[in-house]
Design an enzyme around this catalytic site. Structure first.
Site, PDB file in Angstrom:
ATOM      1  N   ASP A 212      51.826 -19.955 -24.697  1.00  0.00           N
ATOM      2  CA  ASP A 212      51.419 -21.149 -23.884  1.00  0.00           C
ATOM      3  C   ASP A 212      49.870 -21.141 -24.032  1.00  0.00           C
ATOM      4  OD1 ASP A 212      50.861 -23.256 -21.479  1.00  0.00           O
ATOM      5  OD2 ASP A 212      52.877 -22.493 -21.069  1.00  0.00           O
ATOM      6  N   HIS A 234      49.631 -22.903 -26.927  1.00  0.00           N
ATOM      7  CA  HIS A 234      49.650 -24.288 -26.864  1.00  0.00           C
ATOM      8  C   HIS A 234      48.164 -25.118 -26.614  1.00  0.00           C
ATOM      9  CE1 HIS A 234      53.672 -24.389 -24.375  1.00  0.00           C
ATOM     10  NE2 HIS A 234      53.785 -24.072 -25.415  1.00  0.00           N
TER      11      HIS A 234
END
Length: 374
Positions: A212, A234
């Site tokens: 993430d 991410h």
């Protein structure tokens, strides 16, 4: 993702450099350890509370924290905490955090062979925090003032790895290893390092593999993130509009520089939530950022988070500088630049030497920065 061997080799060259640097910096650990013979050792969880209460020079070494409890390290002012061996945590389906550190004028230093093991492999189920089994939300939660955290090794975070609230803090030589979480795509919401309600933060010389956000910044000011290298995440991210209270949405004077991010969903990443309160993101700089084989959007600024295609203007983004941003995207749907601003909420964006190759689709921009043609 890892089939891009050439890109991975390039990143590993960077990682090796960081690892070598971290190993040499372990001399700082040895220096701290040799300053005094008065270190108090905690070699079991049961000893920690007494040692922390009695001592300002502490070494925790090689034990497991019982399931369902937090390793509380409420350090006295001017404490030095050394970490040796493996600190692991019993498995329980609860919210955590696994480890909590607080104090003022503190130093936390990792030894050469130490490891903080979150045992995420016992929790990962292909779901994040909103579904699946209950997972400890944070491995290391920090609330501190005027301190430093150096050469810290963390492995297999169930969800978030390091959560920070504080002022005048330095984080150097963090090595966060969540690569096991790629197996079967099981690890989710494993944000590596994030801070909120913080001022004067430095994160540097670190290597992160996760699933993430690599670095995520919320409601903070005056920060520098430099020489941080990420894989599989991410993005190098900002998030705003999560609070309904206006003053809790402001982010000001933050610089990312000399960083890389590869094999990730996004590279550079700002999200604002239209349903939240008002706020401002201002004086933001990304400089010398290498983006490697991003699979979705190399550069993404969107003000429609959780309302796809319906951006809001509750959060202003002003004075955004991108300088020497370069790299590649891969995949059928990948784009170089995606900008979706609310009506009149983006201003004074100045970009220079932004070069992204490999996109099969054109940029999407409803706002056009100075110095870049979408």
């Amino acid at each position: 993702m890892f089939s891009h061997l050439k890109s991975l080799v390039s990143l590993l060259v960077i990682v090796v450099g960081i690892t070598a640097s971290s190993t040499s910096e372990s001399l700082e650990y040895l220096t701290a350890k040799n300053l005094t013979s008065d270190y108090c050792y905690a070699r079991s969880y049961a000893e920690v509370a007494d040692v922390v209460k009695r001592c300002t020079h502490i070494c925790i070494e090689n034990f497991e924290v019982p399931a369902g409890v937090t390793l509380q390290l409420n350090l006295q002012k001017h404490s030095v905490l050394l970490i040796e061996g493996t600190i692991s945590f019993g498995v329980a389906h609860w919210d955590g955090p696994l480890m909590y550190i607080t104090g003022e004028f503190i130093q936390v230093i990792g030894g050469t062979n130490h490891l903080i093991h979150g045992r995420g492999e016992q929790y990962w189920d292909g779901n994040g925090g909103a579904a699946g089994v209950t997972k400890p939300e944070r491995v290391m939660s920090i609330n501190a003032k005027r301190g430093s955290f150096k050469n810290i090794n963390i492995k297999n975070c169930p969800m978030f790895c390091v959560s920070i609230i504080g002022t005048d803090l330095t984080f150097s030589g963090f090595n966060i290893d969540n690569k096991d979480g790629f197996k079967g795509g099981l690890a989710k919401n494993t944000d590596a390092m994030g801070f909120v309600y913080s001022d004067n933060i430095l994160i540097e010389n670190s290597n992160i593999v996760n699933q993430d956000d690599c670095i995520n910044i919320m409601a903070s000011s005056n920060a520098v993130i430099r020489n941080v290298h990420c894989w599989g995440s991410h993005g190098l991210s900002f998030s705003s509009g999560l609070s309904n209270t206006d003053e809790n949405n402001d982010i000001h004077n933050v610089t990312f520089k000399d960083c890389s991010i590869g094999g990730s969903l996004n590279g550079i990443h700002i999200l604002t939530m239209p349903s939240g309160g008002r706020g401002k993101i201002s004086q933001i700089t990304y400089r010398n950022i290498n983006i490697i084989d991003v699979t979705q959007r190399a550069i993404e600024f969107r003000q429609d988070y959780l309302r796809n295609g319906q951006p809001g203007n509750n959060i202003r983004i002003d004075d955004l500088t991108l300088d020497n941003i370069y790299g590649t995207v891969t995949g059928r749907s990948a784009v170089g630049v995606y900008i979706n601003c609310g009506d009149g909420s983006c201003s004074n964006w100045n970009w220079r030497d932004v070069r992204i190759t490999g996109a099969k689709n054109k940029d999407t921009c409803n706002f056009h920065p100075n110095g870049y043609s979408c």
